[in-house]
Design a protein around this motif. Structure first.
Motif, PDB file in Angstrom:
ATOM      1  N   PRO A 195     -16.007   7.815   2.641  1.00 24.81           N
ATOM      2  CA  PRO A 195     -15.162   8.967   2.294  1.00 24.81           C
ATOM      3  C   PRO A 195     -14.454   8.776   0.956  1.00 24.81           C
ATOM      4  O   PRO A 195     -14.139   7.653   0.558  1.00 24.81           O
ATOM      5  CB  PRO A 195     -14.146   9.016   3.448  1.00 24.81           C
ATOM      6  N   ALA A 196     -14.213   9.867   0.252  1.00 25.68           N
ATOM      7  CA  ALA A 196     -13.591   9.832  -1.074  1.00 25.68           C
ATOM      8  C   ALA A 196     -12.083   9.641  -0.943  1.00 25.68           C
ATOM      9  O   ALA A 196     -11.295  10.564  -1.161  1.00 25.68           O
ATOM     10  CB  ALA A 196     -13.908  11.107  -1.842  1.00 25.68           C
ATOM     11  N   VAL A 197     -11.668   8.434  -0.572  1.00 26.21           N
ATOM     12  CA  VAL A 197     -10.252   8.093  -0.452  1.00 26.21           C
ATOM     13  C   VAL A 197      -9.991   6.834  -1.257  1.00 26.21           C
ATOM     14  O   VAL A 197     -10.899   6.065  -1.560  1.00 26.21           O
ATOM     15  CB  VAL A 197      -9.844   7.871   1.025  1.00 26.21           C
ATOM     16  N   ALA A 198      -8.729   6.623  -1.622  1.00 25.03           N
ATOM     17  CA  ALA A 198      -8.355   5.417  -2.355  1.00 25.03           C
ATOM     18  C   ALA A 198      -8.549   4.190  -1.471  1.00 25.03           C
ATOM     19  O   ALA A 198      -8.149   4.183  -0.303  1.00 25.03           O
ATOM     20  CB  ALA A 198      -6.900   5.511  -2.813  1.00 25.03           C
ATOM     21  N   THR A 199      -9.188   3.157  -2.026  1.00 20.98           N
ATOM     22  CA  THR A 199      -9.489   1.951  -1.260  1.00 20.98           C
ATOM     23  C   THR A 199      -9.070   0.716  -2.052  1.00 20.98           C
ATOM     24  O   THR A 199      -8.895   0.766  -3.270  1.00 20.98           O
ATOM     25  CB  THR A 199     -10.989   1.857  -0.941  1.00 20.98           C
ATOM     26  N   THR A 200      -8.928  -0.391  -1.338  1.00 17.88           N
ATOM     27  CA  THR A 200      -8.584  -1.666  -1.960  1.00 17.88           C
ATOM     28  C   THR A 200      -9.436  -2.753  -1.316  1.00 17.88           C
ATOM     29  O   THR A 200      -9.571  -2.787  -0.090  1.00 17.88           O
ATOM     30  CB  THR A 200      -7.095  -2.007  -1.751  1.00 17.88           C
ATOM     31  N   ASN A 201     -10.006  -3.619  -2.137  1.00 16.12           N
ATOM     32  CA  ASN A 201     -10.814  -4.700  -1.586  1.00 16.12           C
ATOM     33  C   ASN A 201      -9.963  -5.888  -1.128  1.00 16.12           C
ATOM     34  O   ASN A 201     -10.287  -6.539  -0.142  1.00 16.12           O
ATOM     35  CB  ASN A 201     -11.863  -5.139  -2.612  1.00 16.12           C
ATOM     36  N   LEU A 202      -8.901  -6.171  -1.855  1.00 13.10           N
ATOM     37  CA  LEU A 202      -8.005  -7.270  -1.475  1.00 13.10           C
ATOM     38  C   LEU A 202      -6.584  -6.855  -1.782  1.00 13.10           C
ATOM     39  O   LEU A 202      -6.287  -6.430  -2.899  1.00 13.10           O
ATOM     40  CB  LEU A 202      -8.356  -8.544  -2.248  1.00 13.10           C
ATOM     41  N   GLU A 203      -5.699  -6.986  -0.794  1.00 11.26           N
ATOM     42  CA  GLU A 203      -4.289  -6.702  -1.030  1.00 11.26           C
ATOM     43  C   GLU A 203      -3.435  -7.796  -0.412  1.00 11.26           C
ATOM     44  O   GLU A 203      -3.584  -8.126   0.770  1.00 11.26           O
ATOM     45  CB  GLU A 203      -3.880  -5.347  -0.457  1.00 11.26           C
TER      46      GLU A 203
END
Length: 663
Positions: free
Chosen positions: A228-236
C-alpha cells in the motif's frame, strides 16, 4: 510371556504394550549412562506431540500453549516447532526458562491484531541466554494500522535469535524492554527476509527498561511494488525519553526498497551505529534517507556501503558521524589542547615521510604533508586556500609560490621592481594609503588600492575612490581596452572572473549602497526631471555564444506611470522589470511602483498584490515529506505546504497541521 522369533527375526505371537518408562536406553560409547526411552524422548518438546497441525488447517494456539507449558517445567528445555505450516489465531508466547533452546523448522501464519504473532520472552521478567533459530512468520494480509508485530523480542538478555522470515505486519521485528536490570540488552540477532512490514525493524523501551548493547546482523529490508502507498520505515530506533536507547549496532543491512515513500532508517538515542548499509531505491534514490533526528547523539554510519550519496543523509543530530560516496563527516569532542585532534596521522619509518598525500583524479600527487610539518605542493593552481568563517576566500598560494590576498587587515609591504605604472590620464594617488606601501608596477587580477582618484584633481566631496568617465581602470593586464565604457573590470579568463565588492565600515545601521542616477540634463549636477518610460538603471547579464556576447537577462528600473502616476516634485513612480531568455530576453516578472507583482503579464491588476498569468503552467507550493513538514520550526498560522507522503495540501491553523480536503 513366551516370545518366539521366526527365521527372519520377526517377533511372533506377542500381544501387549511395552511401556517407554520401563524400557531401558543406553547411548553408544564408553561412559554412557543408562536411562529410559521416555526420559530420552522428553528431553526435546515437539509441538506436534501436543496436537499442533502442521498442515495449517486446524489452529495451533492450544497445542503450542500446551507444549510451552510443559517445557517450562523443565530445566533449559529444547522446544521444536516441527516442519510444516501452522495457523495461529492469537499471539503465540514462548516465555521459556533461561538458557532454553527454540528451533523453528516450520512456519507460522497469523492475522493477529494489536499484539505479537510470535513473542519470544516474558512480559513480566528478564530472560537470559535463549537460543532461538529459524523463526518464520507471515501475515496473509498487510497490516498498516492494526498495531500488530510479527516477532516481538521481549526482555531478552545475552540471547541468540535467528529470524529467517517476517512479512505483512505493522511492525516486523519489534525489540522491546520494560524490565529493570535487563530489558532488551546484549543480544545477537540475525535477520533474513524482513519485508512488507510498515516498520520492518523497531527498537523501543518502556517502564523502567531499556533496549541497549545489541548486535544485529544482515537483513533484507524492502517494501514490494504491491505494498500500500503509505509511509514506511525499514529501521527505527525510538526516542525513549527516560533513558536513551544506545549502543545498538547493525552490520550490513540491505535497505533495498521499491517504495518512494520509504525511509531507510530513523535514528534516535546515542551511539547507535549502522555498518556498510546497502542504500538502493529505484523509486526515490536521491531522497531515500537515513535520518539522524534531533534526539540522535553521536550516532554513526560507518562505511558508505552501496549507492549512498550525501542526499541520502538527513542530519539533525548532535555529533553525527557518517560516510558517503561523496566524502566523510567526522565529529568528535576534541579539546583545544596539544595532542588532541579529530584525526591523527603518524608514520613509523621516518618523520620526513609523507603522512598525508593528495592525488588528482589521474592519481598524480599534487600535495603532501610530512611528519615534520612540511607542506609541499606542485603545480601552478591553488595549493593552499584560506577562508574565513563566512566561507569567503581571503588568500591562496599556488604551487609556484605566488600569493594572492583578497582581504588585508594589517600593514603589508610589497616590493616590486620598476616605477608605479599610471593607468589613466591625470592619475592621482592620494595618501597616505592605509595598511599598504607600494613601490613598482601594479598589474594582474585581484589588486586593490584604496584612496585612488583617477581622471580629476578635484574629487567630489565624500569620495574615497573616484573615476571620471574619460579615464579607465584596467584590471587584468595592459591588453584590455575600455572601449566606450567609463570603467571596465577585466579578469584572467584562464582562471576566474573578477568580482566587485562594496564594503561598509561604520558604527551605524547604514550599509553600503550602489546608486544608479538618471536625469534629463547634460551635466552630472543637473536635476532635469525624468519622464514616463525612462530607464533609471539596469543590470544586464551577457554570455558569449562563441561569436558575440548575447544579452538575454536583465533587471531594469524604469519610470512606469502605473495607475496614472506622474513625475512631480518628490515623486518618481518607479517599477522593476525582470527579463530572462535564451536568444533574446523576455520580461518574466514586473513589480509596479504601487507594489503590484505580475508574473507572465506586464499589466497586473490594480486590485491584485500578485497576479500570475499562464495557460501552460501552474503555481507549486513547497513539497515536504510528513517528517519534514512536522519539523518546520514555529510554523505561522496559514502556512501551506504539499505533503508528499499524504499527497495532499496541508495548512497550519495556529495549533496543528490540517489537511485541505474537497467539500
Amino acid at each position: 510371556m513366551t516370545v518366539s522369533i521366526n527365521g527372519n527375526g520377526t517377533l511372533l505371537g506377542v500381544t501387549g504394550i511395552i511401556s517407554s518408562s520401563a524400557s531401558a536406553y543406553t547411548s553408544a560409547g564408553t561412559g554412557a549412562v543408562a536411562t529410559t526411552v521416555q526420559t530420552k524422548l522428553r528431553q526435546i518438546v515437539n509441538v506436534t506431540d501436543y496436537g499442533a497441525d502442521p498442515t495449517g488447517f486446524v489452529p495451533c494456539d492450544t497445542a503450542f500453549a500446551a507444549a510451552v507449558t510443559y517445557a517450562k517445567t523443565l530445566s533449559a528445555p529444547e522446544l521444536v516447532i516441527n516442519p510444516g505450516v501452522y495457523t495461529a489465531t492469537g499471539s503465540l508466547t514462548f516465555d521459556l526458562p533461561n538458557y532454553s533452546t527454540i528451533t523453528f523448522l516450520g512456519r507460522i501464519t497469523s492475522n493477529v491484531i494489536s499484539d505479537a504473532a510470535v513473542r519470544i520472552g516474558s512480559t513480566s521478567t528478564n530472560t537470559f541466554g535463549l537460543s532461538v533459530r529459524g523463526i518464520k512468520v507471515q501475515r496473509s494480509t498487510n497490516d498498516t494500522v492494526g498495531g500488530s508485530s510479527g516477532v516481538q523480542l521481549r526482555n531478552l538478555s545475552a540471547s541468540y535469535v535467528d529470524i529467517r522470515l517476517c512479512t505483512g505486519f505493522q511492525d516486523g521485528v519489534f525489540c522491546y524492554g520494560d524490565q529493570a536490570n535487563g530489558g532488551f540488552s546484549y543480544n545477537e540477532v540475525h535477520m533474513g527476509f524482513i519485508h512488507d512490514n510498515k516498520r520492518n525493524v523497531f527498537l523501543n523501551a518502556g517502564g523502567v527498561g531499556y533496549c541497549n548493547e545489541n548486535n544485529f546482523y544482515g537483513g533484507s529490508f524492502n517494501h514490494s511494488s504491491g505494498y500500500p502507498a503509505v509511509a514506511t520505515t525499514n529501521l527505527e530506533i525510538a526516542n525513549y525519553a527516560t533513558a536513551t536507547l544506545n549502543n545498538n549496532r547493525f552490520y550490513g543491512p540491505s535497505f533495498e526498497d521499491n517504495s518512494a515513500l520509504a525511509v531507510a532508517a530513523t535514528i534516535n538515542g546515542s551511539n547507535n551505529i549502522i555498518f556498510q548499509p546497502r542504500m538502493e531505491n529505484p523509486a526515490n534514490q536521491a531522497g531515500y534517507l537515513i535520518q539522524f533526528t534531533a534526539n540522535a547523539i553521536e550516532c554513526r554510519v560507518m562505511g558508505h556501503g552501496f549507492a549512498m550519496e550525501n542526499s541520502n543523509i538527513s542530519d539533525l543530530g548532535t555529533g553525527s558521524i557518517y560516510e558517503t560516496r561523496e566524502g566523510a563527516v567526522l565529529r568528535f569532542q576534541t579539546p583545544a589542547t596539544a595532542g588532541k585532534a579529530v584525526l591523527k596521522l603518524q608514520g613509523y619509518n621516518t618523520s620526513t615521510a609523507a603522512v598525508l598525500s593528495v592525488l588528482d583524479s589521474g592519481g598524480v600527487e599534487t600535495a603532501k604533508i610530512t611528519g615534520v610539518g612540511e607542506a609541499k605542493f606542485t603545480g601552478t593552481t591553488r595549493a593552499l586556500a584560506i577562508y574565513n568563517t563566512s566561507g569567503f576566500e581571503t588568500a591562496y598560494v599556488t604551487g609556484a609560490g605566488d600569493a594572492f590576498f583578497n582581504s588585508i587587515t594589517g600593514p603589508l609591504t610589497i616590493n616590486l621592481t620598476g616605477p608605479v605604472t599610471s593607468v589613466g590620464a591625470a592619475t592621482t594617488i592620494v595618501g597616505p594609503i592605509p595598511a599598504v606601501s607600494l613601490s613598482g608596477t601594479i598589474s594582474g587580477a585581484g589588486n586593490q588600492i584604496n584612496n585612488v582618484i583617477i581622471g580629476t584633481t578635484s574629487p567630489l566631496a565624500g569620495s574615497f575612490t573616484q573615476v571620471n568617465a574619460s579615464s579607465k581602470i584596467l584590471v587584468g593586464g595592459p591588453t584590455a581596452t575600455a572601449g566606450v565604457f567609463g570603467v571596465q573590470i577585466y579578469g584572467d579568463s584562464s582562471t576566474y572572473a573578477p568580482s566587485t565588492v562594496i564594503r561598509g565600515f561604520s558604527n551605524t545601521n547604514t550599509g553600503p549602497n550602489l546608486f544608479f542616477v538618471k536625469t534629463r540634463g547634460t551635466t552630472y549636477t543637473s536635476f532635469d526631471a525624468v519622464q514616463i518610460n525612462d530607464t533609471l538603471g539596469a543590470v544586464t547579464f551577457l554570455g558569449s555564444d562563441g561569436t558575440a556576447n548575447i544579452a538575454a537577462g536583465s533587471v531594469t528600473a524604469y519610470v512606469d506611470g502605473y495607475n496614472g502616476a506622474t513625475v512631480s516634485t518628490g515623486n518618481v513612480p518607479t517599477g522593476l522589470s525582470f527579463v530572462t531568455g535564451i536568444t533574446t530576453g523576455t520580461q518574466r516578472m514586473l513589480i509596479t511602483s504601487a507594489g503590484n507583482i505580475g508574473i507572465g503579464t506586464s499589466t497586473p491588476s490594480i486590485s491584485a498584490a500578485l497576479e500570475v498569468n499562464s495557460i501552460t503552467q501552474g503555481v507549486r507550493f513547497p513539497n515536504l515529506t510528513t517528517i519534514q513538514k512536522n519539523a518546520v520550526a514555529s510554523p505561522a498560522a496559514g502556512l501551506m505546504v504539499f505533503d508528499t507522503n499524504l499527497l495532499k495540501m496541508c495548512f497550519y491553523d495556529g495549533g496543528s497541521w490540517r489537511i485541505i480536503t474537497s467539500t
